[in-house]
Design a protein around this motif. Structure first.
Motif, PDB file in Angstrom:
ATOM      1  N   ILE A  32      29.600  86.834  56.467  1.00 36.10           N
ATOM      2  CA  ILE A  32      30.837  85.246  56.557  1.00 36.10           C
ATOM      3  C   ILE A  32      31.351  85.158  55.340  1.00 36.10           C
ATOM      4  O   ILE A  32      30.918  85.691  54.167  1.00 36.10           O
ATOM      5  N   THR A  33      32.887  85.416  55.533  1.00 34.80           N
ATOM      6  CA  THR A  33      33.742  85.311  54.056  1.00 34.80           C
ATOM      7  C   THR A  33      33.829  84.533  53.694  1.00 34.80           C
ATOM      8  O   THR A  33      32.947  83.233  54.215  1.00 34.80           O
ATOM      9  N   LYS A  34      34.130  84.191  52.352  1.00 39.34           N
ATOM     10  CA  LYS A  34      34.052  83.463  51.779  1.00 39.34           C
ATOM     11  C   LYS A  34      35.036  81.795  52.435  1.00 39.34           C
ATOM     12  O   LYS A  34      34.785  81.060  52.469  1.00 39.34           O
ATOM     13  N   HIS A  35      36.131  82.769  52.526  1.00 41.15           N
ATOM     14  CA  HIS A  35      37.073  81.894  53.386  1.00 41.15           C
ATOM     15  C   HIS A  35      36.222  80.901  54.588  1.00 41.15           C
ATOM     16  O   HIS A  35      36.158  79.758  54.945  1.00 41.15           O
ATOM     17  N   ALA A  36      35.346  81.784  55.468  1.00 42.68           N
ATOM     18  CA  ALA A  36      34.263  80.912  56.037  1.00 42.68           C
ATOM     19  C   ALA A  36      33.342  79.993  55.618  1.00 42.68           C
ATOM     20  O   ALA A  36      33.657  78.789  56.140  1.00 42.68           O
ATOM     21  N   MET A  40      32.886  76.279  56.504  1.00 45.35           N
ATOM     22  CA  MET A  40      31.932  75.827  57.225  1.00 45.35           C
ATOM     23  C   MET A  40      31.397  74.339  56.280  1.00 45.35           C
ATOM     24  O   MET A  40      31.735  73.243  57.617  1.00 45.35           O
ATOM     25  N   ARG A  41      31.234  74.319  55.233  1.00 42.73           N
ATOM     26  CA  ARG A  41      31.028  73.387  54.178  1.00 42.73           C
ATOM     27  C   ARG A  41      31.903  72.052  54.537  1.00 42.73           C
ATOM     28  O   ARG A  41      31.763  71.235  54.447  1.00 42.73           O
ATOM     29  N   GLU A  42      33.390  72.016  54.452  1.00 39.86           N
ATOM     30  CA  GLU A  42      34.453  71.788  54.788  1.00 39.86           C
ATOM     31  C   GLU A  42      33.953  70.568  55.651  1.00 39.86           C
ATOM     32  O   GLU A  42      34.032  68.935  55.669  1.00 39.86           O
ATOM     33  N   ARG A  43      33.902  70.880  56.769  1.00 43.60           N
ATOM     34  CA  ARG A  43      33.989  70.704  58.166  1.00 43.60           C
ATOM     35  C   ARG A  43      32.200  70.913  59.286  1.00 43.60           C
ATOM     36  O   ARG A  43      31.902  69.934  59.932  1.00 43.60           O
ATOM     37  N   GLY A  44      31.262  70.922  57.993  1.00 41.49           N
ATOM     38  CA  GLY A  44      29.628  70.217  58.081  1.00 41.49           C
ATOM     39  C   GLY A  44      29.332  71.320  59.577  1.00 41.49           C
ATOM     40  O   GLY A  44      28.815  70.781  60.610  1.00 41.49           O
ATOM     41  N   ILE A  45      29.260  72.102  58.862  1.00 36.42           N
ATOM     42  CA  ILE A  45      29.121  73.613  59.651  1.00 36.42           C
ATOM     43  C   ILE A  45      28.351  74.102  59.562  1.00 36.42           C
ATOM     44  O   ILE A  45      28.094  74.825  57.591  1.00 36.42           O
ATOM     45  N   SER A  46      26.688  74.262  59.755  1.00 31.34           N
ATOM     46  CA  SER A  46      25.953  75.261  59.122  1.00 31.34           C
ATOM     47  C   SER A  46      26.235  77.356  59.885  1.00 31.34           C
ATOM     48  O   SER A  46      26.188  77.660  60.197  1.00 31.34           O
ATOM     49  N   SER A  47      24.967  77.502  58.768  1.00 31.86           N
ATOM     50  CA  SER A  47      25.367  79.144  59.457  1.00 31.86           C
ATOM     51  C   SER A  47      24.616  79.538  60.396  1.00 31.86           C
ATOM     52  O   SER A  47      24.559  80.194  61.156  1.00 31.86           O
ATOM     53  N   HIS A  48      23.374  78.319  60.537  1.00 34.60           N
ATOM     54  CA  HIS A  48      22.304  78.221  61.741  1.00 34.60           C
ATOM     55  C   HIS A  48      23.439  78.085  62.690  1.00 34.60           C
ATOM     56  O   HIS A  48      23.069  78.265  64.031  1.00 34.60           O
ATOM     57  N   ASP A  49      24.400  77.770  62.761  1.00 36.72           N
ATOM     58  CA  ASP A  49      25.133  77.168  63.609  1.00 36.72           C
ATOM     59  C   ASP A  49      25.902  77.816  64.580  1.00 36.72           C
ATOM     60  O   ASP A  49      25.949  78.123  65.486  1.00 36.72           O
ATOM     61  N   TYR A  97      30.649  93.376  61.797  1.00 37.90           N
ATOM     62  CA  TYR A  97      31.068  92.540  62.271  1.00 37.90           C
ATOM     63  C   TYR A  97      31.376  90.787  60.769  1.00 37.90           C
ATOM     64  O   TYR A  97      29.516  91.022  59.626  1.00 37.90           O
ATOM     65  N   ALA A  98      32.633  90.332  60.705  1.00 34.19           N
ATOM     66  CA  ALA A  98      32.696  90.010  59.916  1.00 34.19           C
ATOM     67  C   ALA A  98      32.871  87.636  60.677  1.00 34.19           C
ATOM     68  O   ALA A  98      33.810  88.331  61.011  1.00 34.19           O
ATOM     69  N   VAL A  99      32.030  86.914  60.322  1.00 34.25           N
ATOM     70  CA  VAL A  99      32.564  85.721  60.094  1.00 34.25           C
ATOM     71  C   VAL A  99      33.743  85.869  59.809  1.00 34.25           C
ATOM     72  O   VAL A  99      33.283  85.658  57.842  1.00 34.25           O
ATOM     73  N   ILE A 100      34.872  84.996  60.377  1.00 35.99           N
ATOM     74  CA  ILE A 100      35.942  84.924  59.308  1.00 35.99           C
ATOM     75  C   ILE A 100      36.945  83.695  58.982  1.00 35.99           C
ATOM     76  O   ILE A 100      37.340  82.901  58.119  1.00 35.99           O
ATOM     77  N   THR A 101      36.164  82.606  60.804  1.00 36.79           N
ATOM     78  CA  THR A 101      36.365  81.186  60.110  1.00 36.79           C
ATOM     79  C   THR A 101      35.655  80.314  61.278  1.00 36.79           C
ATOM     80  O   THR A 101      35.437  80.836  61.912  1.00 36.79           O
ATOM     81  N   ALA A 102      35.281  79.503  60.930  1.00 43.56           N
ATOM     82  CA  ALA A 102      34.355  78.632  62.239  1.00 43.56           C
ATOM     83  C   ALA A 102      35.632  77.205  62.070  1.00 43.56           C
ATOM     84  O   ALA A 102      35.179  76.966  60.840  1.00 43.56           O
ATOM     85  N   HIS A 103      35.061  76.807  63.691  1.00 39.63           N
ATOM     86  CA  HIS A 103      35.754  75.068  63.284  1.00 39.63           C
ATOM     87  C   HIS A 103      35.607  74.174  64.458  1.00 39.63           C
ATOM     88  O   HIS A 103      35.306  75.015  65.518  1.00 39.63           O
ATOM     89  N   GLU A 104      35.221  73.611  64.409  1.00 44.02           N
ATOM     90  CA  GLU A 104      35.646  72.552  65.519  1.00 44.02           C
ATOM     91  C   GLU A 104      36.579  71.842  66.052  1.00 44.02           C
ATOM     92  O   GLU A 104      37.975  72.649  66.285  1.00 44.02           O
ATOM     93  N   VAL A 105      36.484  72.058  68.205  1.00 42.11           N
ATOM     94  CA  VAL A 105      37.043  71.912  69.347  1.00 42.11           C
ATOM     95  C   VAL A 105      37.594  71.371  69.446  1.00 42.11           C
ATOM     96  O   VAL A 105      35.892  70.811  69.992  1.00 42.11           O
ATOM     97  N   GLU A 106      38.416  70.863  70.760  1.00 40.01           N
ATOM     98  CA  GLU A 106      38.412  69.208  70.892  1.00 40.01           C
ATOM     99  C   GLU A 106      37.765  69.608  72.778  1.00 40.01           C
ATOM    100  O   GLU A 106      38.158  70.871  73.058  1.00 40.01           O
ATOM    101  N   VAL A 107      36.608  68.336  73.254  1.00 42.27           N
ATOM    102  CA  VAL A 107      36.173  69.376  74.501  1.00 42.27           C
ATOM    103  C   VAL A 107      37.020  68.764  75.274  1.00 42.27           C
ATOM    104  O   VAL A 107      37.237  66.928  75.083  1.00 42.27           O
TER     105      VAL A 107
END
Length: 109
Positions: A32-36, A40-49, A97-107
């Motif tokens: 998981i990159t530093k950016h990701a 993730m921290r800003e958006r309340g997303i965990s590594s487990h998520d 493989y590298a996670v480069i970002t994670a964010h919430e999407v609108e359902v």
């Protein structure tokens, strides 16, 4: 099967690409990159998520490197969290493989 990247010659997500991502996630063979991590921290997303989405989520699109230079290349995978949010994880290839970002999407209803 050669799990060393993606097929950047086509926009369609290939079954082998998804299988390789899931295999890497199951074995913890991704980073998981530093950016990701920051996002993730800003958006309340965990590594487990993130790992859960990589293992069980739905691949929704592929960003090709030569199509839009403002978007990092990678495969976008969406999945639902236990709290009801849906997130999108972008995974790319950076020697592994590298996670480069994670964010919430609108359902959408």
């Amino acid at each position: 099967m050669d799990c060393s990247g993606f097929d950047w010659s086509q926009a369609d997500i290939q079954d082998w690409e998804v299988e390789c991502i899931r295999q890497a996630a199951a074995q913890g063979q991704y980073l998981i990159t530093k950016h990701a991590f920051q996002r993730m921290r800003e958006r309340g997303i965990s590594s487990h998520d993130v790992r859960n989405v990589l293992l069980n989520g739905t691949p929704v699109s592929k960003d090709l490197p030569h199509v839009n230079p403002r978007r990092a290349p990678g495969i976008n995978i969406e999945g639902d969290l236990q709290d009801g949010r849906r997130i999108r994880v972008k995974i790319s290839w950076q020697e592994k493989y590298a996670v480069i970002t994670a964010h919430e999407v609108e359902v959408k209803p």
